[in-house]
Motif scaffolding. Structure first.
Motif, mmCIF file in Angstrom:
data_model
loop_
_atom_site.group_PDB
_atom_site.id
_atom_site.type_symbol
_atom_site.label_atom_id
_atom_site.label_comp_id
_atom_site.label_asym_id
_atom_site.label_seq_id
_atom_site.Cartn_x
_atom_site.Cartn_y
_atom_site.Cartn_z
ATOM 1 N N UNK A 1 0.812 -1.221 0.000
ATOM 2 C CA UNK A 1 0.000 0.000 0.000
ATOM 3 C C UNK A 1 0.841 1.265 0.000
ATOM 4 N N UNK A 2 2.115 1.150 -0.354
ATOM 5 C CA UNK A 2 2.988 2.325 -0.381
ATOM 6 C C UNK A 2 3.320 2.735 -1.815
ATOM 7 N N UNK A 3 2.412 2.413 -2.729
ATOM 8 C CA UNK A 3 2.579 2.815 -4.123
ATOM 9 C C UNK A 3 3.318 1.818 -4.981
ATOM 10 N N UNK A 4 3.557 0.603 -4.479
ATOM 11 C CA UNK A 4 4.376 -0.339 -5.216
ATOM 12 C C UNK A 4 3.695 -1.082 -6.336
ATOM 13 N N UNK A 5 2.365 -1.197 -6.314
ATOM 14 C CA UNK A 5 1.702 -2.026 -7.318
ATOM 15 C C UNK A 5 1.800 -1.421 -8.712
ATOM 16 N N UNK A 6 1.642 -0.116 -8.825
ATOM 17 C CA UNK A 6 1.660 0.540 -10.144
ATOM 18 C C UNK A 6 3.011 0.381 -10.839
ATOM 19 N N UNK A 7 4.129 0.778 -10.200
ATOM 20 C CA UNK A 7 5.404 0.615 -10.907
ATOM 21 C C UNK A 7 5.797 -0.838 -11.105
ATOM 22 N N UNK A 8 5.367 -1.737 -10.225
ATOM 23 C CA UNK A 8 5.708 -3.148 -10.418
ATOM 24 C C UNK A 8 5.058 -3.684 -11.688
ATOM 25 N N UNK A 9 3.770 -3.416 -11.884
ATOM 26 C CA UNK A 9 3.084 -3.877 -13.093
ATOM 27 C C UNK A 9 3.716 -3.258 -14.330
ATOM 28 N N UNK A 10 4.060 -1.976 -14.266
ATOM 29 C CA UNK A 10 4.669 -1.323 -15.422
ATOM 30 C C UNK A 10 6.060 -1.850 -15.709
ATOM 31 N N UNK A 11 6.771 -2.292 -14.673
ATOM 32 C CA UNK A 11 8.131 -2.789 -14.877
ATOM 33 C C UNK A 11 8.148 -4.200 -15.428
ATOM 34 N N UNK A 12 7.288 -5.081 -14.895
ATOM 35 C CA UNK A 12 7.413 -6.505 -15.228
ATOM 36 C C UNK A 12 6.183 -7.082 -15.907
ATOM 37 N N UNK A 13 5.088 -6.301 -16.007
ATOM 38 C CA UNK A 13 3.860 -6.818 -16.593
ATOM 39 C C UNK A 13 2.931 -7.407 -15.540
ATOM 40 N N UNK A 14 1.664 -7.508 -15.903
ATOM 41 C CA UNK A 14 0.634 -7.943 -14.951
ATOM 42 C C UNK A 14 0.876 -9.358 -14.437
ATOM 43 N N UNK A 15 1.140 -10.304 -15.342
ATOM 44 C CA UNK A 15 1.250 -11.704 -14.931
ATOM 45 C C UNK A 15 2.404 -11.914 -13.960
#
Length: 267
Positions: free
Chosen positions: A163-177
């Motif tokens: 919940x510290x903003x990590x989900x958005x850049x993680x998906x953009x970096x490595x993709x949803x799957x």
């Protein structure tokens, strides 16, 4: 941006040090005895740094002292209602919805400014980068890692969520799957895999990490400041989902600002 003095006591409570050297600022997580575990004071201090850096700072490096970048949230906050005047998870659970939302939003603000396109941010990551540590690294534009790095998004396996903003850049970096698999499994991602999947820019031997980051910062600061800021803003807009037509329009507008500035001798 208005420049304000940073309270040294807040930096100390947050376990951080800050060094500003011309166009570069270096933020160091400085609690090596607990693997740079973070507290709400860490996030308050990070937010204060973001609000007070001088305008001429063009690059920010975030690093950890000792053998780890950050092992995540200090464990004493997991079950506590309050620790040293700061809310633990149990305390947040007892707040009214609006107050809880405001509290968590304040925590997130310590991370979100690192993605402001007015400057480039680089995480120098060695050893463990777990939970909040992983999310802090993800908040930066670039990640240069040591060969001993271990990324882990542990929150979901502990019954909570990032919940510290990590989900958005993680998906953009490595993709949803891949993001799904990394988050739900809670497994460790090492240096070679991090580079292969786009999570890290490059990996180097641990002893060479600081030198590699220094060289990277020097190369990034080689571009003229105003052109660099405009380019960062363009790339950020694309990363945030600007469609091709909007991206083209943004490029035209940015280029016009630049050529007019150059023609006026403003650099």
């Amino acid at each position: 941006m208005t420049t304000a003095a940073i309270d040294p006591e807040l930096l100390q409570r947050g376990g951080l040090t800050l060094d500003v050297d011309g166009p570069r600022a270096t933020i160091t997580l400085a609690r090596p005895g607990v693997l740079n575990a973070q507290t709400p004071y860490t996030w308050e201090a990070l937010r204060a740094i973001g609000e007070s850096l001088p305008d001429d700072v063009r690059a920010v490096v975030v690093r950890g002292e000792g053998r780890a970048f950050s092992a995540g949230l200090d464990r004493k906050f997991f079950t506590a209602t309050e620790v040293d005047g700061q809310p633990g998870l149990a305390g947040i659970a007892g707040l009214a919805d609006e107050e809880a939302d405001t509290t968590i939003a304040a925590f997130q603000a310590g991370f979100s400014w690192l993605r402001d396109p007015t400057r480039v941010t680089i995480a120098a990551v060695q050893g463990h980068a777990i939970g909040a540590g992983f999310q802090l690294a993800l908040a930066c534009d670039l990640r240069v890692v040591a060969d001993d790095v271990q990324f882990c998004m542990a929150e979901t396996t502990l019954g909570i969520v990032p919940d510290l903003g990590g989900t958005y850049p993680l998906v953009h970096a490595v993709g949803y799957s891949r993001a799904v698999e990394i988050c739900l499994s809670g497994r460790r991602v090492g240096a070679d895999e991090a580079v292969a999947i786009g999570l890290a820019l490059r990996a180097v031997p641990r002893a060479e990490l600081d030198a590699a980051v220094d060289a990277g910062v020097a190369s990034l600061l080689g571009a003229p400041p105003k052109a660099a800021a405009e380019t960062l803003a363009l790339l950020c807009g694309v990363a945030e989902g600007a469609d091709p037509a909007r991206a083209l329009a943004a490029e035209r507008a940015a280029q016009l600002r630049r050529v007019r500035s150059l023609a006026a001798g403003e650099g």
